[in-house]
Each structure stands twice: as structure tokens, then as C-alpha cells.
Design a protein around this motif. Structure first.
Motif, PDB file in Angstrom:
ATOM      1  N   THR A 129      -5.372 -54.187 -22.819  1.00  0.00           N
ATOM      2  CA  THR A 129      -5.637 -53.508 -24.087  1.00  0.00           C
ATOM      3  C   THR A 129      -7.147 -53.463 -24.300  1.00  0.00           C
ATOM      4  OG1 THR A 129      -5.319 -55.630 -25.236  1.00  0.00           O
ATOM      5  CG2 THR A 129      -3.466 -54.103 -25.223  1.00  0.00           C
ATOM      6  N   GLY A 184      -4.783 -49.471 -26.604  1.00  0.00           N
ATOM      7  CA  GLY A 184      -5.733 -49.931 -27.611  1.00  0.00           C
ATOM      8  C   GLY A 184      -6.843 -48.942 -27.903  1.00  0.00           C
ATOM      9  N   ASP A 189      -9.003 -52.603 -26.860  1.00  0.00           N
ATOM     10  CA  ASP A 189      -9.573 -53.078 -28.124  1.00  0.00           C
ATOM     11  C   ASP A 189      -9.742 -54.591 -28.160  1.00  0.00           C
ATOM     12  OD1 ASP A 189      -6.866 -53.506 -28.117  1.00  0.00           O
ATOM     13  OD2 ASP A 189      -6.562 -52.955 -30.210  1.00  0.00           O
ATOM     14  N   LYS A 190      -9.189 -55.298 -27.165  1.00  0.00           N
ATOM     15  CA  LYS A 190      -9.360 -56.746 -27.103  1.00  0.00           C
ATOM     16  C   LYS A 190     -10.438 -57.164 -26.096  1.00  0.00           C
ATOM     17  CE  LYS A 190      -4.621 -57.797 -28.518  1.00  0.00           C
ATOM     18  NZ  LYS A 190      -3.346 -58.493 -28.160  1.00  0.00           N
ATOM     19  N   LEU A 191     -11.049 -56.176 -25.451  1.00  0.00           N
ATOM     20  CA  LEU A 191     -12.109 -56.465 -24.490  1.00  0.00           C
ATOM     21  C   LEU A 191     -13.477 -56.335 -25.164  1.00  0.00           C
ATOM     22  CD1 LEU A 191     -10.835 -54.542 -21.322  1.00  0.00           C
ATOM     23  CD2 LEU A 191     -10.583 -56.973 -21.871  1.00  0.00           C
TER      24      LEU A 191
END
Length: 247
Positions: A146, A117, A148-150
Motif C-alpha cells: 500500500t 493506497g 500510502d503507508k510508505l
């Protein structure tokens, strides 16, 4: 900025001077308007050309990096295939299966890195072999992780991780007794993202590494106390970095 831009802007002094000397002359005003328009039109053309050349250089660098990465991977796969072929010829099926399992595990890790990500960090990790020949990098990514999802700035974390790896990379000394290896495990731990960096091999200036790592993190993460060097491997180091995840 090249010399063209300052020189072009400096040339405006001539029509400005003409307007000041002959304030009532219509031709001086016309020269000023035409000259100014020509200068800014030329600057726009030069800037577009410079931007295009810069983009072409970046594209060429990215293409070369991709080619080198693919070449290294192809070399690795060919070596593994030759090992499998040798075991099959010797009828050592169990050994051949072990190699296949190793290849599968490596492919799974490369897949996790690719799906991290964060393109900048993924590209750096996958192409590391093309930029460093004094240290081998092994990366273990938690399944399903990933960035970009954190709830964190993936770009900031990427730069911090790359900087931290480079701190070790630039201090890894050429060794003839063994191989320098940096192992990184990246996983989520409750309210933090944890990066465990385990290094074994020759390391120059190990005493100041913690300070340099703190500078690279730039507030994005916190360096935790790592394990003490092992008695049988005084050059081994374990560094743990915590990246807080806001609620």
C-alpha cells in the motif's frame, strides 16, 4: 478566465473616472461604491457558477469512465463464463477448474490494485482498457503493498507511473502479427520501491524511450539499466524503475 471577468473589471473605469472628474460630488462616490459592489458580487456569482459547471463535468467524466470500466469487466466475465460453460458441457472439468483459477487470480490482482493506497493510480490501472486499444496491460502488485503507508509522496509516484506507462502506450504500434503487452510488477525491495516494466510487441521510436521515461519520472524515481532486447523478439524491452524510500 472568460471575457466576463475582464469586461466587468474594465467597467469600473467609468465610476473611477466620475470620481476623478467630480471629486467633491457625493453622487459620484455613491455610484462608485454601488458599481464596485455590484461588479464583485456578479464576479462571485459567475465564479461559483463556473466552478459548479466544472465540477459537474468532472463528475460526468468520472461516471462515464466508471460505466465503461464496468462494461469491459462485465464483457470479460461473460467470456470466461461462456468458456467454463463450454468445458462443463464437454465434461472437461480440469479445463473448467483452470479457468476458475485464472478468474480468481485476476480478481485478486484487481483487489490489490484497488487497495494500492493511491486512488489516481488505481483508477488509471483498472480503467486502462477503456482508454487504450493498442496495448494490453498486465499488473502484478506485491501482496500487502500500500503506497500510502510508505515514506514517499504517493501522488508524485502516481503521476510518474502514469507518465511512464503513457510513454509506452503512445508508442505501441498497431500490430497484425501478435498482441502488444506491457507487464508491470510493483514490489518493495529493501529501501526502494521497484517497478519492472516488461514490454513485448511493436514499438515506435524505441531508442528514445529511456530519455522520455527520465523526463516523466521528474526526480521521483531512477531508471535502471534494463535487459537487452531478446534475439528472438527484437521489440521486447525490460525497463526497471527504482523509487527510493527515505529512512
Amino acid at each position: 478566465m472568460s471575457l466576463r471577468e475582464p469586461m466587468a473589471l474594465a467597467s469600473l473605469c467609468l465610476p473611477v473616472a466620475a470620481v476623478l472628474i467630480w471629486p467633491r460630488s457625493w453622487w459620484a462616490l455613491i455610484v462608485f461604491v454601488v458599481w464596485t459592489a455590484a461588479v464583485f458580487a456578479g464576479l462571485a456569482v459567475w465564479q461559483r457558477k463556473a466552478h459548479r459547471e466544472h465540477c459537474d463535468k468532472l463528475l460526468a467524466h468520472a461516471q462515464l469512465s466508471t460505466i465503461r470500466t464496468l462494461s469491459h469487466h462485465r464483457h470479460d466475465w461473460m467470456n470466461e463464463l461462456q468458456i467454463i460453460y463450454g468445458y462443463l458441457k464437454l465434461n472437461k472439468l480440469d479445463k473448467a477448474v483452470d479457468v476458475v483459477d485464472r478468474i480468481r487470480a485476476k480478481m485478486e490482482q484487481d483487489s490489490r490494485i484497488s487497495q494500492l493506497g493511491c486512488p489516481e493510480l488505481s483508477s488509471y490501472l483498472l480503467s486502462f482498457r477503456t482508454i487504450c486499444d493498442t496495448m494490453r496491460l498486465e499488473v502484478e502488485i506485491e501482496d500487502g503493498l500500500t503506497l500510502d503507508k510508505l515514506p514517499l509522496e504517493a501522488e508524485k509516484l502516481s503521476q510518474a507511473m502514469i507518465g511512464a506507462i503513457n510513454v509506452i502506450r503512445f508508442r505501441a504500434s498497431v500490430t497484425y502479427a501478435g498482441e502488444n503487452v506491457l507487464r508491470i510488477e510493483l514490489a518493495r525491495r529493501d529501501e526502494t520501491l521497484e517497478a519492472i516494466m516488461q514490454y513485448s510487441g511493436e514499438l515506435a521510436g524505441a531508442d528514445s524511450i529511456a530519455e522520455e521515461l527520465e523526463l516523466c519520472l521528474q526526480g521521483a524515481g531512477q531508471l535502471a539499466q534494463g535487459l537487452e532486447p531478446a534475439e528472438n523478439s527484437p521489440q521486447a524491452r525490460t525497463m526497471i524503475i527504482h523509487f527510493p524510500l527515505p529512512a
